[in-house]
Design an enzyme around this catalytic site. Structure first.
Site, PDB file in Angstrom:
ATOM      1  N   GLY A 249      44.160  43.594   3.967  1.00  0.00           N
ATOM      2  CA  GLY A 249      44.308  42.576   2.933  1.00  0.00           C
ATOM      3  C   GLY A 249      44.002  41.200   3.481  1.00  0.00           C
TER       4      GLY A 249
ATOM      5  N   GLY B  54      43.540  36.745   2.203  1.00  0.00           N
ATOM      6  CA  GLY B  54      43.653  35.739   1.162  1.00  0.00           C
ATOM      7  C   GLY B  54      43.631  34.357   1.768  1.00  0.00           C
TER       8      GLY B  54
ATOM      9  N   PHE C 206      46.038  32.477   2.497  1.00  0.00           N
ATOM     10  CA  PHE C 206      47.098  32.257   3.482  1.00  0.00           C
ATOM     11  C   PHE C 206      46.754  32.877   4.837  1.00  0.00           C
ATOM     12  CE2 PHE C 206      51.142  33.057   5.587  1.00  0.00           C
ATOM     13  CZ  PHE C 206      51.803  31.865   5.392  1.00  0.00           C
ATOM     14  N   GLY C 207      46.105  34.013   4.832  1.00  0.00           N
ATOM     15  CA  GLY C 207      45.788  34.690   6.078  1.00  0.00           C
ATOM     16  C   GLY C 207      45.407  36.133   5.844  1.00  0.00           C
TER      17      GLY C 207
ATOM     18  N   VAL D 119      46.301  40.465   6.459  1.00  0.00           N
ATOM     19  CA  VAL D 119      47.342  41.476   6.634  1.00  0.00           C
ATOM     20  C   VAL D 119      46.726  42.678   7.329  1.00  0.00           C
ATOM     21  CG1 VAL D 119      48.988  43.005   5.489  1.00  0.00           C
ATOM     22  CG2 VAL D 119      48.604  40.706   4.606  1.00  0.00           C
TER      23      VAL D 119
ATOM     24  N   LYS E  56      51.516  40.396   8.803  1.00  0.00           N
ATOM     25  CA  LYS E  56      50.905  39.269   8.095  1.00  0.00           C
ATOM     26  C   LYS E  56      50.629  38.148   9.085  1.00  0.00           C
ATOM     27  CE  LYS E  56      51.756  36.119   4.208  1.00  0.00           C
ATOM     28  NZ  LYS E  56      52.727  35.736   3.168  1.00  0.00           N
TER      29      LYS E  56
ATOM     30  N   ASP F 194      54.432  32.702  -7.115  1.00  0.00           N
ATOM     31  CA  ASP F 194      53.088  33.301  -7.106  1.00  0.00           C
ATOM     32  C   ASP F 194      53.151  34.753  -7.577  1.00  0.00           C
ATOM     33  OD1 ASP F 194      50.354  33.164  -6.790  1.00  0.00           O
ATOM     34  OD2 ASP F 194      50.384  33.710  -4.673  1.00  0.00           O
TER      35      ASP F 194
END
Length: 456
Positions: free
Chosen positions: A98, A100, A102-103, A105, A119, A218
């Protein structure tokens, strides 16, 4: 008389000897003083360094001791960066599940803990170490069946600076995967209701059972994960914020979240309350019914919101007009879907205080589902074919369907795919597109949601 004061060669050496001895003594004296000063300076410097190091060590031990107490109480583990590198094969792309804004995963495999979700944020994700620590402290208070559990963290400074969160691994992907039909995935109507109930319970725990309350900020399909028993688990707490306390009605905050799920009242006033999450959840309820993106662009509309698209049909009582095609094919309880759509509209009322709380949301859904299962007559009701526009009346049958249990009653519909040749299409929330040979007018490449999800 003159001889008395005459220069005596024999006496000169002794006087000169006394003078030289005095000078040498002065040299030794000053040398000793200088050496003493140097020794004192070096000793003081060493003492200062040792004391500072000792102080720092003691401080770290105190912090560590405090952290260990919290970790033991909340069952957290402090991971070493080397452990995370080993578990992810040095954060290999093969372990990336994953990503996004933010960073990233990663899927990590450990000898003791088994499989976990790691994460790893971007460098700019945290403005300070204290911000990271506050998030860990906040998440350490959270423990609920419908919330993704924080297992531990990694905080290291120096060359291997690391601020990493480690979560439980959730096996069945995110709600987004099922809404867009990724990999042929789909949910029955009952699974959709149960997922909505579970996610609402998780958010209600954040809002009401944690002190101070926590606002997620969110809520979207990619942040609702699906567990082994198809239970919902709310995830991704990167934007969480402590809610109002005492007599406060709100907290002031910069607007953060995902377009399409952002509460307009929050955007206009910067007033953050638990009802901000309720609005986002209302959008998700509409998506569970219809499997449509929160925002989409068509030939006639730019960024048409699902609320504006679904509201007319729900208010007319024609839920089948907006129903996910998979539910028409597999059969569903139309009355329950209508109730979920109506509840979704109540969650997105413009005035936040008029919205239900998350506890009221899950209680109402549970009550409706219980009523459907226990009090209404267990028989199928005929549905006027005029309410299924575009669907042949010959496609609606009343024979038993394999996917319908003896409790699937009321306005349950069985649709023959061969009879109606219903075209199935793919709704892509990430790209805001609906792909179909006959629906090209709905295609768009605009992207407004960062699909940041945990491992599948």
């Amino acid at each position: 008389m003159a001889n008395r004061y005459a220069f005596s060669p024999d006496s000169a050496p002794s006087r000169m000897g006394i003078s030289g001895s005095s000078a040498l003594s002065n040299v030794y004296l000053w040398g000793g003083v200088l050496i003493a000063i140097i020794v004192l300076f070096v000793g003081g410097w060493i003492y200062f360094c040792c004391r500072r190091k000792l102080y720092t060590t003691l401080l770290r031990l105190c912090v560590k001791q405090k952290g260990e107490l919290n970790a033991e109480k909340m069952k957290l583990r402090q991971f070493r960066f080397e452990d995370l590198q080993k578990a992810t094969r040095n954060f290999s792309q093969d372990c990336l599940v994953g990503s996004g804004a933010f960073g990233n995963v990663y899927l990590g495999t450990f000898d003791v803990e088994g499989t976990l979700a790691i994460k790893k944020p971007n460098v700019e994700s945290y403005t300070s170490t204290e911000e990271f620590r506050n998030e860990v402290r906040l998440l350490s208070k959270v423990k609920h069946r419908n919330l993704v559990q924080l297992v531990g963290f990694c905080e290291e400074s120096g060359p291997k600076t690391a601020k990493i969160l480690v979560y439980e691994y959730v096996t069945n992907g995110s709600l987004l995967d099922y809404i867009i039909g990724r990999g042929g995935r789909s949910l029955t109507w009952r699974q959709r209701v149960n997922i909505a109930i579970g996610a609402a319970k998780g958010l209600a725990h954040l809002h009401e059972d944690v002190n101070p309350s926590i606002i997620h900020r969110d809520i979207k399909p990619s942040n609702i994960l699906i567990g082994e028993e198809f239970e919902a688990k709310v995830s991704d707490f990167g934007l969480v914020r402590s809610g109002p306390v005492g007599d406060q009605s709100h907290v002031s905050s910069q607007v953060k979240g995902t377009p399409g799920y952002l509460d307009p009242a929050y955007c206009s006033s910067f007033h953050l309350t638990p009802f901000t999450d309720v609005y986002s959840f209302g959008v998700i309820l509409l998506q569970l019914v219809s499997a449509r993106p929160a925002l989409e662009s068509t030939r006639n509309h730019t960024n048409l919101h699902i609320i504006d698209w679904a509201r007319p049909s729900i208010e007319r009582g024609n839920i089948e007009e907006i129903l996910d095609a998979n539910l028409l094919i597999e059969g569903c309880n139309m009355e329950m879907m209508m109730k979920m759509g109506q509840l979704g509209l109540r969650c997105v009322i413009k005035e936040p205080k008029k919205r239900p709380t998350m506890t009221q949301v899950w209680q109402e859904l549970e009550d409706d589902l219980y009523s459907m299962d226990n009090f209404l007559p267990k028989k199928h009701r005929k549905m006027d074919s005029k309410r299924l526009k575009g669907i042949s009346s010959q496609s609606i049958g009343h024979q038993n369907h394999p996917s319908i249990t003896d409790q699937d009653y009321s306005q349950s519909i069985n649709v023959s795919v061969d009879g109606i040749k219903l075209q199935r299409f793919r709704v892509d929330l990430d790209g805001l597109s609906i792909q179909s040979g006959s629906l090209r007018c709905l295609e768009t490449s605009e992207s407004i949601e960062d699909d940041f999800s945990f491992p599948r």
